[in-house]
Design a protein around this motif. Structure first.
Motif, PDB file in Angstrom:
ATOM      1  N   GLY A 126       0.708  -1.201  -0.035  1.00  0.00           N
ATOM      2  CA  GLY A 126      -0.028   0.010   0.053  1.00  0.00           C
ATOM      3  C   GLY A 126       0.970   1.302  -0.045  1.00  0.00           C
ATOM      4  N   ALA A 127       0.187   2.347  -0.337  1.00  0.00           N
ATOM      5  CA  ALA A 127       0.983   3.719  -0.062  1.00  0.00           C
ATOM      6  C   ALA A 127      -0.091   4.829   0.316  1.00  0.00           C
ATOM      7  CB  ALA A 127       1.513   4.078  -1.625  1.00  0.00           C
ATOM      8  N   ILE A 128       0.358   5.794   0.873  1.00  0.00           N
ATOM      9  CA  ILE A 128      -0.206   6.873   1.518  1.00  0.00           C
ATOM     10  C   ILE A 128       0.367   8.177   1.348  1.00  0.00           C
ATOM     11  CG2 ILE A 128      -1.255   7.839   3.922  1.00  0.00           C
ATOM     12  CD1 ILE A 128      -1.257   5.172   5.156  1.00  0.00           C
ATOM     13  N   ALA A 129      -0.370   9.074   0.582  1.00  0.00           N
ATOM     14  CA  ALA A 129       0.113  10.269   0.413  1.00  0.00           C
ATOM     15  C   ALA A 129      -0.218  11.162   1.508  1.00  0.00           C
ATOM     16  CB  ALA A 129      -0.345  10.750  -0.874  1.00  0.00           C
ATOM     17  N   SER A 156       7.107  16.398   5.793  1.00  0.00           N
ATOM     18  CA  SER A 156       8.010  16.548   7.013  1.00  0.00           C
ATOM     19  C   SER A 156       8.243  14.994   7.820  1.00  0.00           C
ATOM     20  CB  SER A 156       7.154  17.328   8.262  1.00  0.00           C
ATOM     21  OG  SER A 156       7.963  17.417   9.290  1.00  0.00           O
ATOM     22  N   PRO A 157       9.570  14.377   7.737  1.00  0.00           N
ATOM     23  CA  PRO A 157       9.862  13.299   8.556  1.00  0.00           C
ATOM     24  C   PRO A 157       9.239  12.914   9.660  1.00  0.00           C
ATOM     25  CG  PRO A 157      11.529  13.949   6.956  1.00  0.00           C
ATOM     26  CD  PRO A 157      10.476  15.074   7.171  1.00  0.00           C
ATOM     27  N   ALA A 158       9.331  14.167  10.429  1.00  0.00           N
ATOM     28  CA  ALA A 158       9.034  14.048  11.786  1.00  0.00           C
ATOM     29  C   ALA A 158       7.252  13.701  12.071  1.00  0.00           C
ATOM     30  CB  ALA A 158       9.251  15.542  12.320  1.00  0.00           C
ATOM     31  N   LEU A 176       8.955   5.518   5.109  1.00  0.00           N
ATOM     32  CA  LEU A 176       8.770   7.062   4.624  1.00  0.00           C
ATOM     33  C   LEU A 176       9.634   7.461   3.643  1.00  0.00           C
ATOM     34  CD1 LEU A 176       9.049   8.273   8.409  1.00  0.00           C
ATOM     35  CD2 LEU A 176       6.814   7.620   6.981  1.00  0.00           C
ATOM     36  N   GLN A 177       9.102   8.466   2.902  1.00  0.00           N
ATOM     37  CA  GLN A 177       9.751   8.945   1.651  1.00  0.00           C
ATOM     38  C   GLN A 177       9.188  10.470   1.473  1.00  0.00           C
ATOM     39  OE1 GLN A 177       8.277   6.585  -1.633  1.00  0.00           O
ATOM     40  NE2 GLN A 177       7.584   8.455  -2.431  1.00  0.00           N
ATOM     41  N   PRO A 178      10.277  11.416   0.723  1.00  0.00           N
ATOM     42  CA  PRO A 178       9.561  12.773   0.557  1.00  0.00           C
ATOM     43  C   PRO A 178       8.449  12.902  -0.677  1.00  0.00           C
ATOM     44  CG  PRO A 178      12.042  12.524   0.076  1.00  0.00           C
ATOM     45  CD  PRO A 178      11.440  11.190   0.348  1.00  0.00           C
ATOM     46  N   LEU A 179       7.511  13.764  -0.372  1.00  0.00           N
ATOM     47  CA  LEU A 179       6.123  13.898  -1.061  1.00  0.00           C
ATOM     48  C   LEU A 179       6.562  14.034  -2.413  1.00  0.00           C
ATOM     49  CD1 LEU A 179       3.173  14.065  -0.491  1.00  0.00           C
ATOM     50  CD2 LEU A 179       3.463  16.551  -0.424  1.00  0.00           C
ATOM     51  N   GLU A 180       7.562  14.636  -2.852  1.00  0.00           N
ATOM     52  CA  GLU A 180       7.916  14.853  -4.207  1.00  0.00           C
ATOM     53  C   GLU A 180       8.556  13.555  -4.891  1.00  0.00           C
ATOM     54  OE1 GLU A 180       9.170  16.627  -1.580  1.00  0.00           O
ATOM     55  OE2 GLU A 180       8.488  18.530  -1.890  1.00  0.00           O
ATOM     56  N   ALA A 181       8.845  12.687  -4.027  1.00  0.00           N
ATOM     57  CA  ALA A 181       9.432  11.142  -4.675  1.00  0.00           C
ATOM     58  C   ALA A 181       8.411  10.500  -5.195  1.00  0.00           C
ATOM     59  CB  ALA A 181      10.565  10.594  -3.742  1.00  0.00           C
ATOM     60  N   VAL A 199       1.495  20.235  -3.827  1.00  0.00           N
ATOM     61  CA  VAL A 199       2.395  19.022  -4.423  1.00  0.00           C
ATOM     62  C   VAL A 199       1.403  17.949  -4.521  1.00  0.00           C
ATOM     63  CG1 VAL A 199       4.271  17.566  -4.348  1.00  0.00           C
ATOM     64  CG2 VAL A 199       4.495  19.789  -3.351  1.00  0.00           C
ATOM     65  N   VAL A 200       1.311  17.203  -5.712  1.00  0.00           N
ATOM     66  CA  VAL A 200       0.487  16.193  -6.018  1.00  0.00           C
ATOM     67  C   VAL A 200       1.452  14.915  -6.049  1.00  0.00           C
ATOM     68  CG1 VAL A 200      -0.813  14.657  -7.135  1.00  0.00           C
ATOM     69  CG2 VAL A 200      -1.288  17.459  -6.751  1.00  0.00           C
ATOM     70  N   PRO A 201       1.323  13.914  -5.356  1.00  0.00           N
ATOM     71  CA  PRO A 201       2.370  12.880  -5.450  1.00  0.00           C
ATOM     72  C   PRO A 201       2.370  12.225  -6.844  1.00  0.00           C
ATOM     73  CG  PRO A 201       0.760  11.870  -4.007  1.00  0.00           C
ATOM     74  CD  PRO A 201       0.708  13.545  -4.431  1.00  0.00           C
TER      75      PRO A 201
END
Length: 282
Positions: A126-129, A156-158, A176-181, A199-201
């Motif tokens: 699964g994935a969550i944005a 924000s990773p925090a 976890l990964q950056p929203l832009e990746a 930003v749209v993933p």
């Protein structure tokens, strides 16, 4: 509280801030008509930090509350008991009132029902944005679908620490990964990003199903190029699914037993939602 006592209490509301956009009165008004319940269901603006005082001021005519942002964590703290989904997420979107208020999280079930309605009954990945309030419910829902690994794209990773910890409790590896990746190929994805998100993933490969949980952008236009036709799930499907579960709670005092002729009640709620927003009827 007996079924008779439940039936005698007739006032309900959705609470949150802001609240004018809420479609809960549309959904629960339709449910009340089908169930033959004399419910008065309204919107009540309640600011963050004010839920306990609001509940304390209610009289015995009040049956329950639907709870939306930013009050779901306050509702969980206020409840004398919580269902497992609310305990896991620390958020309750439903309160059954009385001497000792009880809380539930029906958002999780709404997500599961939305995927099931699209033909997806299980998922390995699964994935969550996004990592806002709905992300915890999305993670629990993906775990219930069988996902063992979930990628979370966030700014924000925090903010992801709580999701990693929740994943450990669920036996789910949260990455976890950056929203832009680009997000990896997955069976089921949930976007919890608000309509105003800049930003749209993007996805390295289209997911089998993608639920856009923000029904303010219920047409899903921001993701239409991300998935094949038929793979995009309208956010109002989650809204409808969780409201059916709420109707169970307000009617029976629990979430597990289906309503009598629940299909008819759900169809009436869908029809009312379609009339209010243009959701396609099925």
């Amino acid at each position: 509280m007996t079924a008779g006592e439940l039936g005698a209490r007739r006032r309900l509301a959705v609470v949150g801030w802001p609240i004018e956009h809420s479609l809960s009165p549309v959904l629960h008004g339709a449910a009340a008509r089908e169930l033959g319940r004399d419910w008065r269901y309204e919107r009540r603006p309640v600011r963050e930090g004010e839920l306990a005082g609001f509940v304390d001021a209610l009289d015995r005519a009040w049956l329950g509350l639907s709870v939306t942002a930013p009050l779901k964590r306050e509702a969980a703290r206020l409840a004398a008991s919580l269902d497992e989904r609310a305990r896991l997420t620390g958020a309750a979107n439903t309160l059954l009132l009385g001497t000792r208020p009880r809380g539930w999280n029906t958002d999780v079930g709404g997500i599961v029902r939305a995927f099931a309605g699209s033909g997806l009954e299980g998922a390995e990945t699964g994935a969550i944005a996004g990592a806002g309030a709905t992300a915890g419910s999305a993670l629990v829902a993906l775990a219930e679908l069988g996902a063992a690994r979930v990628a979370v794209a966030l700014r924000s990773p925090a903010k992801g620490a709580a999701l990693v910890a929740l994943g450990e409790r669920l036996g789910v590896e949260v990455v976890l990964q950056p929203l832009e990746a680009p997000l990896p190929a997955v069976d089921a994805a949930v976007s919890t990003l608000p309509a105003a998100a800049e930003v749209v993933p993007v996805f390295a490969h289209p997911p089998s199903r993608l639920l856009d949980a923000d029904y303010a952008r219920a047409d899903g236009s921001r993701y239409r190029d991300a998935v094949p036709a038929g793979a995009l799930i309208d956010g109002r499907e989650m809204l409808l699914g969780q409201a059916v579960l709420q109707a169970r709670i307000f009617t029976t005092g629990g979430v597990d037993a289906p309503l009598s002729d629940e299909g008819r009640v759900a169809a009436a709620m869908r029809s009312a939602l379609a009339a209010a927003t243009g959701l396609e009827e099925s």
